[in-house]
Design an enzyme around this catalytic site. Structure first.
Site, mmCIF file in Angstrom:
data_model
loop_
_atom_site.group_PDB
_atom_site.id
_atom_site.type_symbol
_atom_site.label_atom_id
_atom_site.label_comp_id
_atom_site.label_asym_id
_atom_site.label_seq_id
_atom_site.Cartn_x
_atom_site.Cartn_y
_atom_site.Cartn_z
ATOM 1 N N ASN A 1 0.852 -1.180 0.000
ATOM 2 C CA ASN A 1 0.000 0.000 0.000
ATOM 3 C C ASN A 1 0.896 1.241 0.000
ATOM 4 O O ASN A 1 1.357 1.698 1.038
ATOM 5 C CB ASN A 1 -0.896 -0.024 1.239
ATOM 6 C CG ASN A 1 -1.962 1.040 1.185
ATOM 7 O OD1 ASN A 1 -1.756 2.100 0.602
ATOM 8 N ND2 ASN A 1 -3.088 0.766 1.812
ATOM 9 N N ASP A 2 1.132 1.768 -1.194
ATOM 10 C CA ASP A 2 2.044 2.900 -1.354
ATOM 11 C C ASP A 2 1.682 4.098 -0.496
ATOM 12 O O ASP A 2 2.511 4.966 -0.251
ATOM 13 C CB ASP A 2 1.995 3.389 -2.814
ATOM 14 C CG ASP A 2 2.774 2.497 -3.742
ATOM 15 O OD1 ASP A 2 3.885 2.104 -3.377
ATOM 16 O OD2 ASP A 2 2.264 2.199 -4.834
ATOM 17 N N CYS A 3 0.418 4.155 -0.125
ATOM 18 C CA CYS A 3 -0.070 5.358 0.555
ATOM 19 C C CYS A 3 -0.090 5.217 2.065
ATOM 20 O O CYS A 3 -0.502 6.134 2.770
ATOM 21 C CB CYS A 3 -1.463 5.695 0.048
ATOM 22 S SG CYS A 3 -1.445 5.946 -1.724
ATOM 23 N N ASN B 1 1.976 5.475 4.718
ATOM 24 C CA ASN B 1 3.328 5.952 5.055
ATOM 25 C C ASN B 1 3.352 6.246 6.544
ATOM 26 O O ASN B 1 2.973 7.326 6.985
ATOM 27 C CB ASN B 1 3.655 7.204 4.224
ATOM 28 C CG ASN B 1 3.202 7.069 2.777
ATOM 29 O OD1 ASN B 1 2.368 7.840 2.291
ATOM 30 N ND2 ASN B 1 3.723 6.063 2.083
#
Ligand code: BGC
Ligand code: NOJ
Length: 814
Positions: A485-487, A489
């Site tokens: 999940n790149d988002c 963070n």
């Protein structure tokens, strides 16, 4: 509502209205030269790399939508029209667009004149062929003009869009008969050029855009076309284009065919200066050879037949037949086609990816392999080694690399801690498919530096150990910048309200941990251990197995929330994806991966997690990524909460991880539910709601707006998504259950109980398996018996033997 229909016999989707909700595109090209082409002939071409070697120009976020492409204008008296409707938008009397396997056919009729354009990239060639047939359907002789039009890009698409002070003065062309050459920068930095030609004498040409369109003109009604005469303009700087003018006369009922070729030509380095004068005149030898291969309609037809044969052969390796027409259509055609496209493009060039921002993704391309490896294993092998060569010495990886240079992209950098494990996933898929362990001995560089090469096996070792050596406060894997999940963070903070986030540096942690990576570690760690054992690395295999067992225990201790698996811990050790959270109580990713990894299977956690997914995340259009959505921005969570509720990673239906749930359901034997999850997002099953879904009904999109979004059910980001590989993997290997394994082919279906069974043909390591699955008792899972060439076989795996080329398999479920 539909805007077309599937033609399964021809392996095509037939679009019957040019006014689709969004441009519905196809990809031409299978190896080096590619074109994107929409149902109204919009799009562009490039060679190998959509950023660095762009042949034709495209404008993004354009108004009107999708208004640049490879166009043909017909000027018939005062009427100007295009076979694909755009860009003149003249109403057609008849229109169709057939998107097939690597080709598209546009057919338009206006005032009893029919134009049929067949566009494709021939196998093994670096050009797009446009075969244009014109037929007079009336009783009178018709005299009219055809004008072709492509707008050249000055190669580097990013520079082309931004560096005008330079680029307005670099454009150069050459004209030789009916061939128009675009040779910007040939005199100095390039040894390649483009050629746009037609196999007939022309009445005129244009190579300068503003001359063709007219001052402040637009391509819906170019001045040259309106006036019916080319200006024979020779571009010098500004915007080079290619336009031919053909004068056509057709007797009643007559058809004439023209073959247009848009080619990319590269003179090899040793020939770079041969025949090239210092004033930059092109050495045209290779272009002449290319054009001569397509200078008649017969040659173009033969090339199209070759392309169709190529695809028929590729798709013949895995075919099924069942009572579900839509299932057969997806498995036999469209799943596999999209897998090829994602393998070729990674996430670089689509109508949602500019081809400029992102090259090949490390994580993305590794996953693409899962759905592609059975099609062309040799290309998969090469890709695996290319990806591995961008890895760093500590096992971590550049997140992306450029396809032309094959070098890691330092702007994006590294730090996505799931990346290394995907390399194991892709490699395991390759070895299971091919049985080729020799890949492990290949000397493979780090950071593209050959002096730092080790065996590929050592790359895998470093991948696995990277996770082992980067554990956080709970002994779960550190997430780094993000995982899948790149988002998400989770190592973020801001010092001032309203300030954009910063990330913790090495001295402050960063501490955030991922339960998802833990699931991956267990699942793909088992593959790593199996590969080690095969290679005689017993100690390493034991070490891996011990680490996996510890990780399973860690997940049960620190990653189970009572009803589902936690998602993560943030930098401050707060739980993410827990019932204790206000928003984002449950996430889809760890449910899929921890169940696929069978963590807590015996304790009943897998079933419980799947029930929770159904209870909290299900919608009629698919499973959303999390619930409840983040209603406000949380700096400590990063990009995820910057999306409005229901979109993208903030509770959108991320199609990519829906098949994880479907696979997970097959692990616990629930075929009906696995099927429900599969069909809810499956293009062929939702064709009827094209007006809601809006993207192409023959391929997957990355995301469908979730139930919290105003546009619930609307899809975005079609084509380039890991969904392609994962859904094909799901349906072929887990629902139909035909699964390559290290020692043989497994057949272990988990199907909806309503199915009586199915038949399949699966080629595997050079042997064709003809499989019949019977489900007389209408169960969801379980193999009662397996008969292989008349002999009963224990278990569900047919041990591999290359002795016979054809093997008959009969499986009875029960
Ligand atoms: C998107 C992600 C995507 C990422 C790529 C984000 O903005 O939401 O889906 O993976 O960008 O960098
Ligand atoms: C799209 C990216 O290409 C992929 O790598 C990522 O896993 C998903 N978005 C989820 O963020």
């Amino acid at each position: 509502m539909k805007f077309g229909y599937f033609d399964d016999t021809n392996k095509e989707y037939v679009i019957t209205s040019p006014k689709t909700p969004l441009p519905w595109i196809n990809y031409l090209g299978s190896e080096n030269f590619f074109s994107l082409i929409s149902n109204t002939c919009g799009g562009y071409s490039f060679y190998k790399d959509a950023k660095l070697l762009r042949l034709t120009r495209y404008r993004y976020n354009n108004v009107p939508l999708d208004s640049n492409g490879h166009y043909y204008y017909i000027k018939d008296g005062d009427t100007i029209w295009n076979p694909g409707w755009m860009p003149s938008k003249t109403e057609l009397d008849a229109y169709s667009c057939r998107h097939g396997m690597g080709y598209s056919v546009f057919k338009g009729t206006k005032n009893k004149l029919t134009a049929e354009l067949t566009s494709f990239v021939p196998v093994g060639e670096t050009c797009e062929v446009g075969k244009l047939s014109l037929t007079n359907e009336s009783n009178e002789t018709r005299n009219f003009s055809v004008f072709s039009y492509v707008e050249f890009c000055l190669w580097n698409a990013m520079d082309d869009m931004t560096n005008f002070q330079r680029n307005f003065s670099t454009g150069e062309v050459e004209i030789h008969g009916s061939a128009l050459y675009h040779k910007t920068e040939y005199r100095e930095r390039r040894n390649h050029y483009a050629v746009y030609a037609v196999n007939a004498p022309i009445a005129g040409f244009d190579t300068d855009r503003d001359s063709f369109l007219g001052a402040y003109g637009e391509n819906s009604a170019p001045e040259v076309v309106v006036n019916g005469t080319s200006k024979n303009s020779v571009a010098s700087g500004w915007a080079p284009i290619g336009s031919h003018h053909l004068e056509v006369s057709l007797a009643p009922g007559e058809t004439k065919t023209y073959v247009f070729v848009l080619g990319y030509v590269e003179n090899p380095v040793e020939e770079k200066w041969v025949g090239r004068a210092e004033d930059g005149v092109i050495n045209r030898k290779r272009a002449d050879e290319l054009l001569s291969r397509f200078d008649t309609a017969e040659k173009a037809d033969a090339a199209l037949v070759k392309l169709k044969d190529y695809w028929n052969e590729l798709l013949s390796h895995f075919t099924i037949s069942s009572s579900e027409e839509k299932l057969d259509r997806m498995v036999n055609i469209w799943h596999q086609y999209q897998c090829m496209v994602t393998f070729n493009m990674s996430r670089s060039a689509s109508y949602f990816e500019s081809g400029i921002g992102r090259g090949m993704g490390f994580r993305d391309s590794c996953q693409d392999l899962l759905g592609f490896v059975h099609l062309i294993p040799d290309r998969a092998r090469e890709r695996i080694l290319d990806i591995a060569a961008t890895q760093f010495e500590d096992g971590s990886a550049y997140h992306q690399y450029q396809p032309l240079t094959k070098k890691g992209n330092s702007d994006i950098g590294s730090g996505f801690n799931d990346d290394p494990l995907w390399l194991i996933a892709g490699t395991a898929a390759y070895i299971k498919e091919t049985g080729d362990y020799s890949i492990l001995d290949e000397m493979t560089p780090y950071d593209s530096d050959a002096s730092k090469a080790t065996t590929f096996m050592e790359h895998l070792r470093r991948s696995f150990h990277y996770t082992m050596e980067h554990l956080g406060p709970h002994n779960l894997p550190l997430i780094g910048r993000a995982d899948w999940n790149d988002c998400l963070n989770l190592n973020c903070f801001s010092t001032e309200p309203g300030e954009s986030f910063q990330t913790f540096g090495p001295s402050e942690g960063p501490n955030a941990e991922s339960v998802f990576i833990a699931g991956m570690f267990v699942r793909y760690g088992k593959d790593y251990a199996a590969i080690c054992r095969h290679q005689g690395m017993t100690e390493e295999a034991e070490l891996a197995e011990k680490a996996i067992a510890e990780m399973e225990k860690t997940v049960m201790d620190a990653g189970w929330d009572g009803e589902w698996y936690l998602r993560a811990y943030d930098h401050y050790k707060n739980k993410i994806g827990s019932k204790e959270c206000e928003d984002g109580k449950i996430f889809i990713e760890p449910q899929g991966f921890c169940v696929m990894a069978e963590i807590g299977l015996e304790e009943g956690c897998c079933l419980k997690a799947m029930e929770s997914v159904e209870k909290y995340l299900d919608t009629k259009y698919g499973i959303v990524l999390l619930q409840p959505p983040y209603h406000r921005y949380h700096v400590e969570l990063g990009e995820i909460s910057s999306y409005p509720p229901g979109y993208k990673e903030n509770a959108g239906i991320f199609c990519h991880n829906n098949p994880w749930i479907s696979i997970a359901e097959t692990v616990i034997g629930r075929g009906n539910r696995a099927w429900q999850v599969y069909t809810r997002t499956c293009p062929a099953y939702i064709e009827d709601i094209s007006e809601i879904h809006r993207t192409e009904p023959y391929v997957y999109s990355q995301m469908i707006a979730g139930k919290d979004a105003p546009n619930f059910g609307e899809a975005k980001n079609s084509w380039l998504t890991g969904t392609a590989a994962w859904t094909f993997l799901n349906v072929s290997q887990f629902i139909l259950g035909i699964r390559p394994d290290y020692d043989g082919l497994t057949v272990d279906p988990c199907i909806p109980s309503k199915l009586d069974g199915f038949t399949a043909k699966r080629d595997f390591r050079g042997v064709s398996y003809h499989i019949t699955v019977k489900n007389p008792n209408h169960v969801e899972k379980g193999v009662l018996s397996m008969i292989v060439d008349g002999q009963p076989v224990e278990g569900t795996t047919i041990p591999f033997s290359a002795e016979k080329k054809d093997v008959n398999v009969e499986v009875t479920m029960g």
